[in-house]
Each structure stands twice: as structure tokens, then as C-alpha cells.
Design a protein around this motif. Structure first.
Motif, PDB file in Angstrom:
ATOM      1  N   MET A  70       0.537  -1.252  -0.250  1.00 17.81           N
ATOM      2  CA  MET A  70       0.314  -0.027  -0.139  1.00 17.81           C
ATOM      3  C   MET A  70       0.637   1.326  -0.365  1.00 17.81           C
ATOM      4  O   MET A  70       2.030   1.411   0.778  1.00 17.81           O
ATOM      5  N   GLU A  71       0.716   2.151  -0.688  1.00 19.88           N
ATOM      6  CA  GLU A  71       1.508   2.934  -1.147  1.00 19.88           C
ATOM      7  C   GLU A  71       1.403   3.757   0.168  1.00 19.88           C
ATOM      8  O   GLU A  71       0.294   4.613   0.658  1.00 19.88           O
ATOM      9  N   LYS A  72       2.101   4.690   0.612  1.00 17.61           N
ATOM     10  CA  LYS A  72       2.088   5.391   1.643  1.00 17.61           C
ATOM     11  C   LYS A  72       1.492   6.874   1.324  1.00 17.61           C
ATOM     12  O   LYS A  72       2.062   7.313   0.491  1.00 17.61           O
ATOM     13  N   GLU A  73       0.255   7.717   2.379  1.00 18.64           N
ATOM     14  CA  GLU A  73      -0.333   8.558   2.446  1.00 18.64           C
ATOM     15  C   GLU A  73       0.845   9.687   1.926  1.00 18.64           C
ATOM     16  O   GLU A  73       1.781  10.000   2.566  1.00 18.64           O
ATOM     17  N   LYS A  74       0.746  10.903   0.841  1.00 15.99           N
ATOM     18  CA  LYS A  74       1.517  11.866   0.768  1.00 15.99           C
ATOM     19  C   LYS A  74       0.865  12.944   2.236  1.00 15.99           C
ATOM     20  O   LYS A  74      -0.078  13.309   1.755  1.00 15.99           O
ATOM     21  N   THR A  75       2.080  13.515   2.684  1.00 17.13           N
ATOM     22  CA  THR A  75       1.692  14.859   3.498  1.00 17.13           C
ATOM     23  C   THR A  75       2.468  15.524   3.472  1.00 17.13           C
ATOM     24  O   THR A  75       3.614  16.014   2.858  1.00 17.13           O
ATOM     25  N   ILE A  76       2.105  16.889   3.735  1.00 16.98           N
ATOM     26  CA  ILE A  76       2.742  18.527   3.617  1.00 16.98           C
ATOM     27  C   ILE A  76       2.945  18.642   5.497  1.00 16.98           C
ATOM     28  O   ILE A  76       1.881  19.055   5.507  1.00 16.98           O
ATOM     29  N   ARG A  77       4.474  19.603   6.017  1.00 13.84           N
ATOM     30  CA  ARG A  77       3.801  19.279   7.509  1.00 13.84           C
ATOM     31  C   ARG A  77       4.277  20.970   7.176  1.00 13.84           C
ATOM     32  O   ARG A  77       5.311  21.157   6.647  1.00 13.84           O
ATOM     33  N   VAL A  78       3.448  22.547   7.844  1.00 20.47           N
ATOM     34  CA  VAL A  78       3.445  23.715   7.702  1.00 20.47           C
ATOM     35  C   VAL A  78       3.499  24.108   9.194  1.00 20.47           C
ATOM     36  O   VAL A  78       2.474  24.093  10.056  1.00 20.47           O
TER      37      VAL A  78
END
Length: 222
Positions: free
Chosen positions: A1-9
Motif C-alpha cells: 500500500m502506497e504511503k500517504e503523502k503529506t505536507i507539514r507547515v
């Protein structure tokens, strides 16, 4: 399962608020030979201070204790070329504060009364805000808005799409809103003029404050 992509700001909120409350911190310290006498005198001095402040519209509960302590008072002496210490009494230190809507005329009268009091207090002047929670909420709102704007810029530059929020991290650190325009350390001042107030013209500077919020969003390819 592909890891969920995130952005941290991390977003930062900044503002300047004009203080609308005056705080006077009052310190009284005295030394007495007996411990019981020290406690008795401390209570009497606090009562006298409350009576003094009642002349300017303060209630009994308006005087708040910031710090109270009783410590031994020692003196050093020399005997047979040997330095020794002996107990000379007990020193009490009582720090209290009063706060009120900023008013230079009222402040001048209070400081004059304190400076000419037999209590011989030391006092410090500072300014704060009446509703600090409203200021903190405003800071948080600005920090979240800043984080969102940064996230939009970053995702647009990276050619991805901003998704839903996964988490919001806030440190809940204590923010102090206090401005010290000057420090006053007064003693009882002899005065032959029939004055009852100091003529004060004090305008405190705005208080600068900042806070941060870190938000993590989902991101996906357009």
C-alpha cells in the motif's frame, strides 16, 4: 500500500496590542528578632497597605499576593581572628500587585501615597492587557491563516493539490503580555509642598506577541 503523502507547515501569527491595564507590584520587607513577631508584623503591614489602597477605590480582594517568604537574617562578625555568623532576626518579604484600567491621574496618586507611606515599600510599574485570551485567540487565528497560505504556495510550486488536514499541533505555551516602560523603586520622600499626586505623563509602547501552529495536510497529484 502506497504511503500517504503529506505536507507539514508551521504558521506564525504576529500582532501588536496596546496595553489597557496598569499593574503596580509592591514589595515590603522588614526584619524582626522573633519569628512570631515577624509574621504578626507582616499581617499588620498588609492590612495597612489594603487600607491605604482603599482610598483609591480598591477592594480588599484587589491586592493579590505574588510572593511571600520569611528567611533568617544573619550577620557576620569576627572573633579571635575567626569569622562567624549569628542570627539577628527574621526577614519577611511580601510582594503584592494591584491592577486597574490605565489612568495616569489615578496612578500618580497611588504612587505618591506609596512613596510617602510609613511602610516604605519598593514598587514597580508595568502594563498589560485586560483580555489576554482574546489576544491569544487572535494570534492563533493568524498563525493558522499563515500556515494555510504557505501550504498553498508550496503545493502550487510543487504542482500538487492540497487535501484535508490530518493534524494541528499547538504548543500551548504561556504567553505573557507585559510592558515595562520604567522601573520605580521609591522610598519615603520628605516633601514640604502640599501635593497629593505625581504628575505622570506615561504612554506605554505596544506589546509585541507571536505564536506558532504546525499543520499537516494530505497532498495528492493533480
Amino acid at each position: 500500500m502506497e504511503k500517504e503523502k503529506t505536507i507539514r507547515v508551521t504558521g506564525k501569527g504576529n500582532l501588536k496590542v496596546h496595553p489597557d491595564m496598569t499593574r503596580v507590584t509592591i514589595d515590603i520587607t522588614r526584619v524582626y528578632q522573633e519569628y512570631s513577631e515577624t509574621l504578626k508584623r507582616a499581617s499588620m503591614d498588609t492590612k495597612a497597605l489594603r487600607i491605604l489602597l482603599s482610598r483609591f477605590g480598591f477592594e480588599h480582594s484587589d491586592l493579590k499576593t505574588v510572593h511571600f517568604s520569611v528567611d533568617t537574617e544573619m550577620e557576620t562578625y569576627r572573633e579571635d581572628d575567626v569569622y562567624k555568623q549569628r542570627l539577628i532576626g527574621y526577614r519577611y518579604t511580601h510582594s503584592t500587585k494591584i491592577e486597574f484600567d490605565s489612568d495616569n491621574e489615578r496612578l500618580g496618586k497611588i504612587l505618591y501615597a506609596l512613596a510617602h507611606s510609613s511602610l516604605e515599600p519598593e514598587f514597580r510599574l508595568s502594563y498589560t492587557v485586560k483580555d489576554p485570551e482574546a489576544v491569544k485567540n487572535n494570534l492563533l487565528s493568524r498563525a493558522v491563516k499563515d500556515a494555510k497560505e504557505k501550504a498553498k504556495i508550496l503545493t502550487a510550486a510543487a504542482d500538487v493539490e492540497l487535501g484535508g488536514i490530518l493534524s494541528i499541533d499547538y504548543s500551548w505555551r504561556e504567553i505573557t503580555f507585559e510592558e515595562h516602560p520604567l522601573q520605580l523603586i521609591e522610598e519615603k520622600i520628605p516633601c514640604s509642598e502640599p501635593l497629593a499626586s505625581y504628575d505622570l505623563d506615561i504612554e506605554p509602547d505596544d506589546i509585541s506577541a507571536s505564536d506558532t501552529v504546525t499543520i499537516i495536510w494530505k497532498i495528492k497529484q493533480k
